[in-house]
Motif scaffolding. Sequence first.
Motif, PDB file in Angstrom:
ATOM      1  N   THR A 172      46.835  26.662  30.820  1.00 19.54           N
ATOM      2  CA  THR A 172      46.081  26.485  29.587  1.00 19.54           C
ATOM      3  C   THR A 172      45.600  25.041  29.495  1.00 19.54           C
ATOM      4  N   GLN A 173      44.549  24.835  28.732  1.00 15.97           N
ATOM      5  CA  GLN A 173      44.051  23.479  28.508  1.00 15.97           C
ATOM      6  C   GLN A 173      44.611  22.878  27.222  1.00 15.97           C
ATOM      7  N   LEU A 174      45.399  23.639  26.494  1.00 16.30           N
ATOM      8  CA  LEU A 174      46.039  23.105  25.298  1.00 16.30           C
ATOM      9  C   LEU A 174      47.141  22.136  25.712  1.00 16.30           C
ATOM     10  N   THR A 175      47.352  21.113  24.909  1.00 18.16           N
ATOM     11  CA  THR A 175      48.373  20.111  25.224  1.00 18.16           C
ATOM     12  C   THR A 175      49.736  20.538  24.678  1.00 18.16           C
ATOM     13  N   LEU A 176      50.815  19.979  25.252  1.00 20.73           N
ATOM     14  CA  LEU A 176      52.148  20.261  24.738  1.00 20.73           C
ATOM     15  C   LEU A 176      52.272  19.825  23.281  1.00 20.73           C
ATOM     16  N   LYS A 177      51.661  18.705  22.954  1.00 21.86           N
ATOM     17  CA  LYS A 177      51.725  18.209  21.571  1.00 21.86           C
ATOM     18  C   LYS A 177      51.111  19.195  20.599  1.00 21.86           C
ATOM     19  N   LEU A 179      50.636  22.436  21.088  1.00 22.05           N
ATOM     20  CA  LEU A 179      51.438  23.655  21.083  1.00 22.05           C
ATOM     21  C   LEU A 179      52.702  23.481  20.246  1.00 22.05           C
ATOM     22  N   GLU A 180      53.271  22.286  20.293  1.00 20.44           N
ATOM     23  CA  GLU A 180      54.468  22.016  19.483  1.00 20.44           C
ATOM     24  C   GLU A 180      54.124  22.052  17.999  1.00 20.44           C
ATOM     25  N   GLU A 181      52.938  21.600  17.658  1.00 24.36           N
ATOM     26  CA  GLU A 181      52.524  21.540  16.251  1.00 24.36           C
ATOM     27  C   GLU A 181      52.021  22.881  15.736  1.00 24.36           C
ATOM     28  N   LYS A 182      51.413  23.695  16.605  1.00 21.72           N
ATOM     29  CA  LYS A 182      50.684  24.882  16.145  1.00 21.72           C
ATOM     30  C   LYS A 182      51.327  26.203  16.532  1.00 21.72           C
ATOM     31  N   THR A 183      52.520  26.171  17.147  1.00 21.42           N
ATOM     32  CA  THR A 183      53.211  27.402  17.525  1.00 21.42           C
ATOM     33  C   THR A 183      54.687  27.290  17.174  1.00 21.42           C
ATOM     34  N   PRO A 184      55.438  28.389  17.229  1.00 30.55           N
ATOM     35  CA  PRO A 184      56.885  28.333  16.968  1.00 30.55           C
ATOM     36  C   PRO A 184      57.683  27.751  18.128  1.00 30.55           C
ATOM     37  N   LEU A 185      57.020  27.397  19.234  1.00 24.57           N
ATOM     38  CA  LEU A 185      57.727  26.818  20.371  1.00 24.57           C
ATOM     39  C   LEU A 185      58.338  25.476  19.986  1.00 24.57           C
ATOM     40  N   VAL A 186      59.535  25.206  20.520  1.00 23.76           N
ATOM     41  CA  VAL A 186      60.232  23.962  20.165  1.00 23.76           C
ATOM     42  C   VAL A 186      60.467  23.130  21.426  1.00 23.76           C
ATOM     43  N   ARG A 187      60.542  21.856  21.240  1.00 26.88           N
ATOM     44  CA  ARG A 187      60.738  20.929  22.346  1.00 26.88           C
ATOM     45  C   ARG A 187      62.195  21.000  22.812  1.00 26.88           C
ATOM     46  N   CYS A 188      62.380  21.144  24.130  1.00 29.70           N
ATOM     47  CA  CYS A 188      63.730  21.124  24.689  1.00 29.70           C
ATOM     48  C   CYS A 188      63.846  20.093  25.804  1.00 29.70           C
ATOM     49  N   HIS A 189      62.724  19.506  26.183  1.00 28.37           N
ATOM     50  CA  HIS A 189      62.675  18.569  27.303  1.00 28.37           C
ATOM     51  C   HIS A 189      61.334  17.859  27.207  1.00 28.37           C
ATOM     52  N   ARG A 190      61.253  16.700  27.801  1.00 24.55           N
ATOM     53  CA  ARG A 190      59.995  15.953  27.745  1.00 24.55           C
ATOM     54  C   ARG A 190      58.815  16.768  28.280  1.00 24.55           C
ATOM     55  N   GLN A 191      59.069  17.658  29.217  1.00 26.29           N
ATOM     56  CA  GLN A 191      57.996  18.429  29.838  1.00 26.29           C
ATOM     57  C   GLN A 191      58.042  19.913  29.503  1.00 26.29           C
ATOM     58  N   TYR A 192      58.950  20.316  28.593  1.00 30.78           N
ATOM     59  CA  TYR A 192      59.116  21.743  28.302  1.00 30.78           C
ATOM     60  C   TYR A 192      59.156  22.027  26.792  1.00 30.78           C
ATOM     61  N   LEU A 193      58.559  23.151  26.425  1.00 35.02           N
ATOM     62  CA  LEU A 193      58.737  23.778  25.120  1.00 35.02           C
ATOM     63  C   LEU A 193      59.246  25.186  25.387  1.00 35.02           C
ATOM     64  N   LEU A 194      60.046  25.726  24.471  1.00 35.92           N
ATOM     65  CA  LEU A 194      60.506  27.100  24.660  1.00 35.92           C
ATOM     66  C   LEU A 194      60.535  27.852  23.342  1.00 35.92           C
TER      67      LEU A 194
END
Length: 236
Positions: A172-177, A179-194
């Motif tokens: 995807t071209q969406l950024t992690l930042k 996705l963290e703001e606009k989805t229920p995914l949560v940060r678990c690592h500098r390079q991962y959301l889950l």
Amino acid sequence: MITCLIVDDEPFAREQLADLLKPLADVEVIAQAGNAIEAMQCINREKPQLVFLDIQMPKISGMELIAMLDPEQMPRIVFVTAFDEFALKAFEHNAFDYLLKPIDELRLAQTLNKVRKDLRPQALAAITPSQLEHLPCYSGSKLKVIATKEVEYVFSDLSGIHVASCKGKAHTQLTLKLLEEKTPLVRCHRQYLLSPGAIAEIEILDTGAEATMHSGDRVPVSRRYLKSLKTLLGFQ
């Protein structure tokens, strides 16, 4: 020269608008897109000054597309719709302008005059969704729309941002930042959301932890985010 993109899932509607713009010496249609994924790729690549955007499109609407774009580089958005209620809602919330289908040539000229006078960035936060229900992705030459609720985790590496869902992996071209703001995914690592709901178990390690997802994939959990993740899952 005003560079513009036409986004509409109806080919006839795109061509009709392109024909109206063609005689204008200071307007250049640099591309057309039939869906939000193509549009987002084009906007990120070409950076048009103006986007004529259909509101009602399958899978990802025009409103959702706006929520996926970088607000600091937002082009001028002119909504194009066949429905009065959508047009009026957009206008009332300070969208730059709107056009009703079928497009009236005089009304289009008025819109373009407004664009010529004012190309400053516009604020569209009031009309964009706070949460994304779908993510625009691609896998090879295939464009995919993945429901956010189906996503298990997202991660970044040198090749880009990857979305792992029950249907496999895609880019995807969406950024992690975002996705963290606009989805229920949560940060678990500098390079991962889950997705917390996709976790089957968490194994505590000396260096942090690893989450095993329902798919069997293992996702790293750094010490920095372990406590907040455990609290979110109900562990004290």
